[in-house]
Design an enzyme around this catalytic site. Structure first.
Site, mmCIF file in Angstrom:
data_model
loop_
_atom_site.group_PDB
_atom_site.id
_atom_site.type_symbol
_atom_site.label_atom_id
_atom_site.label_comp_id
_atom_site.label_asym_id
_atom_site.label_seq_id
_atom_site.Cartn_x
_atom_site.Cartn_y
_atom_site.Cartn_z
ATOM 1 C CG HIS A 65 -18.859 -34.310 -31.398
ATOM 2 N ND1 HIS A 65 -19.538 -35.495 -31.275
ATOM 3 C CD2 HIS A 65 -19.732 -33.427 -31.928
ATOM 4 C CE1 HIS A 65 -20.773 -35.332 -31.738
ATOM 5 N NE2 HIS A 65 -20.918 -34.087 -32.116
ATOM 6 C CG ASP A 86 -13.846 -36.041 -35.119
ATOM 7 O OD1 ASP A 86 -14.589 -35.928 -34.122
ATOM 8 O OD2 ASP A 86 -14.207 -35.734 -36.271
ATOM 9 C CD GLN A 132 -17.392 -29.131 -37.343
ATOM 10 O OE1 GLN A 132 -17.339 -28.191 -38.124
ATOM 11 N NE2 GLN A 132 -18.541 -29.652 -36.973
ATOM 12 C CE LYS A 153 -20.575 -32.680 -38.684
ATOM 13 N NZ LYS A 153 -21.183 -31.768 -37.730
ATOM 14 C CB CYS A 171 -22.190 -33.252 -29.163
ATOM 15 S SG CYS A 171 -23.866 -33.529 -29.683
HETATM 16 C C1 LIG Z 1 -15.890 -32.809 -34.472
HETATM 17 C C2 LIG Z 1 -17.108 -33.676 -34.681
HETATM 18 N N1 LIG Z 1 -16.995 -35.012 -34.492
HETATM 19 C C3 LIG Z 1 -18.059 -35.838 -34.670
HETATM 20 C C4 LIG Z 1 -19.293 -35.331 -35.042
HETATM 21 C C5 LIG Z 1 -20.441 -36.310 -35.250
HETATM 22 O O1 LIG Z 1 -20.763 -36.313 -36.637
HETATM 23 P P1 LIG Z 1 -22.042 -37.181 -37.124
HETATM 24 O O2 LIG Z 1 -21.735 -38.611 -36.800
HETATM 25 O O3 LIG Z 1 -22.145 -36.897 -38.591
HETATM 26 O O4 LIG Z 1 -23.194 -36.638 -36.321
HETATM 27 C C6 LIG Z 1 -19.458 -33.957 -35.243
HETATM 28 C C7 LIG Z 1 -20.808 -33.399 -35.622
HETATM 29 N N2 LIG Z 1 -20.974 -32.081 -35.104
HETATM 30 C C8 LIG Z 1 -22.160 -31.466 -35.025
HETATM 31 C C9 LIG Z 1 -23.372 -31.933 -35.356
HETATM 32 O O5 LIG Z 1 -24.285 -30.918 -35.084
HETATM 33 N N3 LIG Z 1 -23.620 -29.828 -34.561
HETATM 34 C C10 LIG Z 1 -22.299 -30.141 -34.516
HETATM 35 O O6 LIG Z 1 -21.401 -29.411 -34.127
HETATM 36 C C11 LIG Z 1 -18.344 -33.108 -35.067
HETATM 37 O O7 LIG Z 1 -18.436 -31.776 -35.264
#
Ligand SMILES: Cc1ncc(COP(=O)(O)O)c(CNc2co[nH]c2=O)c1O
Length: 407
Positions: A124, A201, A204, A227, A365
């Site tokens: 990501h 990370d 997920q 999440k 992303c």
């Molecule tokens: C693997 C992974 N890393 C980092 C992030 C960033 O998380 P945030 O800081 O809470 O935004 C996401 C968010 N993924 C997604 C956000 O919207 N669709 C997605 O797949 C992610 O899926």
């Protein structure tokens, strides 16, 4: 079919019980953000209704109650990750800020020209761009670990990339774009063998199964509350204590200091050294309620139900003409990315939404892996334990109808 009592679980999630475009909502965008049980919604509103106050140093009953709840949430996260101590749990705004904090604080204090940072090609952007900033700031280099056509990390290539110049390996526990579960235990062992630190990370992963950071022996583990059936805008950074103590503060302000004078400033201890300003108190309490909810759930049965949904969906996908799966690793979480021949993912997403089915389309992303696959993005359906087999059927009925508009 799984024995998991989905209908009872679904009653806990008010948002699921609505119509969208004249059809019952089918929410299959859980990899973007999960929905919130009533217990989380109530915990947040009850806090604002009854206990709201700024935390720490307060000299009144509400401040004490807010502080106790806020720090109890930190303790719950520590137990959720099996971290040795709650002071190793740093509140941030999300996975993105957690990684930025490590890349900026640990990175600038430990990286120098000639050092190498490795991330996988499927990461990501939140686990790529902060490392590009750290590389630019320190003269280190950032290199992608190759990923194969199924969406697996090429472990032979990874092993051959490792040498004493590799100082950080940052990889996803699970790919948000394809659902691949990466072999992080092996990655951590190989990286530590050359003296590199490892950030995982977990954005997920945490919603699907228990994570044990001591067993993993990772140096950092990060995720977002949203999440994990909690609120948006709150994240978690777990770190090994000696590492966190060795790192300079990330942001300056109140809370993160011991003394401030124009002659100089001293800093607070863990975790507050990294928590400048008034924190997201309600968000932390909401995440604590989400963890309580999950602790009361049979998480093994929930994960088995998600895997059964994925297997059912992928079986139907393979029987659907004109549909190509993207991300076919043998070990995946309940994420199914796909393309419909001749159709842009965005158009498919719109047509599914018209039928009340919510999926995410685009590059998620994760542009580098989309570029490697030479695709503009995917249509991504992502299942949680509150989804049903009937909703999988609704998805594929909607796909069949969408196809009639697309060809
Ligand atoms: C693997 C992974 N890393 C980092 C992030 C960033 O998380 P945030 O800081 O809470 O935004 C996401 C968010 N993924 C997604 C956000 O919207 N669709 C997605 O797949 C992610 O899926």
């Amino acid at each position: 079919k799984s024995g998991f009592d989905v209908e009872r679980i679904r009653a806990d999630f008010p948002i699921l019980h609505q119509q969208v475009n004249g059809q019952p909502l089918v929410y299959l965008d859980n990899a973007a953000t999960t929905q919130k049980p009533e217990q989380v919604i109530a915990a947040i509103s009850d806090y604002y209704r009854t206990d709201n106050s700024n935390v720490h140093r307060g000299a009144h009953a509400l401040a004490d109650r807010a502080t106790v709840k806020f720090e109890a949430a930190r303790e719950k996260v520590a137990q959720f990750l099996n971290a040795p101590a709650a002071k190793q749990i740093i509140w941030t705004r999300g996975t993105t800020e957690s990684i930025n904090l490590v890349a900026a604080s640990w990175g600038k204090a430990n990286l120098k020209p000639g050092d190498r940072i490795l991330v996988s090609a499927m990461e990501h952007h939140a686990n790529i761009v902060p490392w590009q900033f750290a590389a630019q700031a320190t003269g280190a280099t950032l290199e992608p670990i190759p990923v194969d056509a199924h969406g697996n990390i090429n472990m032979l290539a990874f092993d051959s990339m490792l040498d004493s110049h590799v100082k950080m390996v940052a990889v996803g526990h699970v790919s948000n774009a394809m659902g691949t579960i990466n072999p992080i235990e092996k990655i951590i062992t190989l990286a530590h063998a050359v003296g590199a630190r490892v950030l995982i990370d977990g954005a997920q992963a945490v919603s699907h199964w228990a994570v044990d950071v001591q067993k993993l022996n990772c140096d950092f583990y990060v995720f977002s509350a949203h999440k994990l059936f909690g609120p948006t805008g709150l994240g978690v950074l777990y770190g090994k204590e000696d590492l966190l103590n060795s790192m300079p503060p990330y942001q300056g302000g109140g809370e993160m200091i011991e003394t401030v004078s124009f002659a100089g400033t001293t800093f607070n201890q863990l975790p507050y050294k990294f928590e400048a300003g008034t924190p997201d108190i309600a968000g932390a309490i909401g995440l604590g309620a989400a963890i309580d909810y999950l602790n009361a759930l049979d998480r093994v049965a929930a994960a088995e139900h998600e895997q059964a949904l994925l297997a059912y969906a992928e079986e139907k996908a393979r029987a659907t003409s004109g549909l190509t799966l993207v991300g076919t690793a043998p070990h995946k979480t309940s994420v199914m990315s796909f393309l419909i021949d001749g159709a842009h993912p965005a158009d498919v997403g719109v047509l599914l939404d018209k039928q009340g089915v919510a999926v995410r389309t685009g590059n998620h992303c994760a542009q580098p892996i989309m570029d490697q696959f030479a695709i503009p993005g995917t249509v991504r359906a992502s299942f949680s334990f509150y989804n049903t087999f009937a909703e999988v059927d609704r998805l594929f009925a909607a796909i069949e109808k969408a196809k009639t508009f697309l060809v």
